[in-house]
Scaffold this active site. Structure first.
Site, PDB file in Angstrom:
ATOM      1  N   ALA A 250     -97.652  27.743 -17.899  1.00  0.00           N
ATOM      2  CA  ALA A 250     -98.455  28.733 -18.609  1.00  0.00           C
ATOM      3  C   ALA A 250     -99.173  28.039 -19.757  1.00  0.00           C
ATOM      4  O   ALA A 250     -98.546  27.329 -20.551  1.00  0.00           O
ATOM      5  CB  ALA A 250     -97.584  29.856 -19.144  1.00  0.00           C
TER       6      ALA A 250
ATOM      7  N   VAL B  71     -94.491  25.343 -20.634  1.00  0.00           N
ATOM      8  CA  VAL B  71     -95.616  25.978 -21.332  1.00  0.00           C
ATOM      9  C   VAL B  71     -96.429  24.919 -22.063  1.00  0.00           C
ATOM     10  O   VAL B  71     -95.869  24.024 -22.703  1.00  0.00           O
ATOM     11  CB  VAL B  71     -95.119  27.038 -22.344  1.00  0.00           C
ATOM     12  CG1 VAL B  71     -96.294  27.656 -23.099  1.00  0.00           C
ATOM     13  CG2 VAL B  71     -94.307  28.126 -21.636  1.00  0.00           C
ATOM     14  N   LYS B  72     -97.747  25.043 -21.970  1.00  0.00           N
ATOM     15  CA  LYS B  72     -98.666  24.201 -22.735  1.00  0.00           C
ATOM     16  C   LYS B  72     -99.178  25.025 -23.914  1.00  0.00           C
ATOM     17  O   LYS B  72     -99.691  26.131 -23.733  1.00  0.00           O
ATOM     18  CB  LYS B  72     -99.832  23.754 -21.859  1.00  0.00           C
ATOM     19  CG  LYS B  72    -100.927  22.986 -22.601  1.00  0.00           C
ATOM     20  CD  LYS B  72    -102.035  22.560 -21.637  1.00  0.00           C
ATOM     21  CE  LYS B  72    -103.190  21.884 -22.356  1.00  0.00           C
ATOM     22  NZ  LYS B  72    -104.250  21.438 -21.412  1.00  0.00           N
ATOM     23  N   THR B  73     -99.035  24.489 -25.114  1.00  0.00           N
ATOM     24  CA  THR B  73     -99.455  25.225 -26.299  1.00  0.00           C
ATOM     25  C   THR B  73    -100.002  24.260 -27.336  1.00  0.00           C
ATOM     26  O   THR B  73    -100.152  23.057 -27.074  1.00  0.00           O
ATOM     27  CB  THR B  73     -98.290  26.055 -26.863  1.00  0.00           C
ATOM     28  OG1 THR B  73     -98.780  26.978 -27.817  1.00  0.00           O
ATOM     29  CG2 THR B  73     -97.214  25.175 -27.494  1.00  0.00           C
TER      30      THR B  73
END
Length: 269
Positions: free
Chosen positions: A142, A172-174
């Protein structure tokens, strides 16, 4: 977690270090011919030996990446808007699970826009993709996309990352932010850091170092690598930060040493 899912994740996040250097080259799906990616194959080829994972669109993967190269693929599977469109957040799933399987991907990536007018749409897109991925053992990344009006702070990014994990994303990529360790602590799945827009090389290495020290398992960098004055030297320095725990001064020295040895030989644009 079943064997196939775990095996694909172990190709992305390397078991020997528990970390990953992902090379993002999916920018064209909404930006068109991004600087440094005009000729995607020319850009990607010299960088592949240094990338743990490549993140392209299916069009670039088929047209610009040699299928004999043994680099795991996290495929961008969301889109539907461009930089000139009315709302980047108005995305849908753009790749059928059958095509992802045909492409033998190790993971699938989809953006979520928490707080946007299309929040519900992108979050339900994520659940549909997770359902498909679970059926065939393919993990979902995500990507917490952030609009101009949204603050990149620990409270907001923590909200995005936790929601993504709650809906079934395996990682998750943030964005990195102040108090990023709090984001990590509140998210039960691994986090990788987006490189974002091009910044000076030392600043990008500082970003990678700070993120790793705060608990990220790696980086997913694009423009800060392929738009660098020496992309191969830059990805090599990033790898050393992520996998060898060297500090920023050492990484920047490595970058400059590799750059001086290669001259312009390793430039890809």
């Amino acid at each position: 977690m079943d064997w196939g899912m775990q095996n694909r994740l172990s190709r992305i996040i390397k078991p020997d270090t528990g970390r990953t250097v992902m090379l993002a080259v999916d920018h064209g799906y909404f930006l068109g011919p991004t600087t440094g990616l005009e000729d995607a194959s020319k850009t990607i080829e010299p960088l592949l030996p240094y990338a743990d994972t490549l993140m392209p669109t299916r069009g670039v993967l088929r047209a610009s990446v040699d299928p004999d190269v043994d680099v795991p693929i996290v495929l961008r599977v969301s889109g539907g808007q461009s930089i000139v469109g009315p709302a980047l957040s108005d995305e849908g799933i753009t790749v059928a699970i059958e095509d992802a399987i045909r492409l033998n991907v190790s993971g699938m990536a989809l953006s979520i826009y928490v707080g946007s007018e299309h929040e519900h749409q992108t979050l339900t897109n994520l659940t549909k993709l997770v359902d498909a991925g679970e059926k065939y053992g393919i993990p979902v990344l995500a990507v917490t996309a952030v609009g101009r009006e949204m603050t990149r702070d620990a409270r907001y990014l923590g909200l995005c990352c936790r929601i993504a994990a709650e809906l079934g994303a395996k990682f998750v990529k943030t964005y990195y932010c102040e108090d990023f360790d709090k984001v990590v602590e509140s998210c039960p799945v691994p986090l990788v850091i987006a490189g974002g827009k091009k910044i000076p090389e030392r600043d990008a290495l500082q970003l990678a170092y700070d993120a790793i020290q705060s608990g990220a398992v790696g980086v997913d960098m694009g423009r800060n690598i392929f738009q660098s004055e020496d992309p191969v030297a830059m990805i090599s320095a990033v790898r050393a930060v992520v996998h060898e725990n060297i500090n920023v001064d050492e990484a920047f020295e490595l970058f400059n040493n590799l750059k001086s040895k290669s001259g312009s030989a390793s430039k890809v644009h």
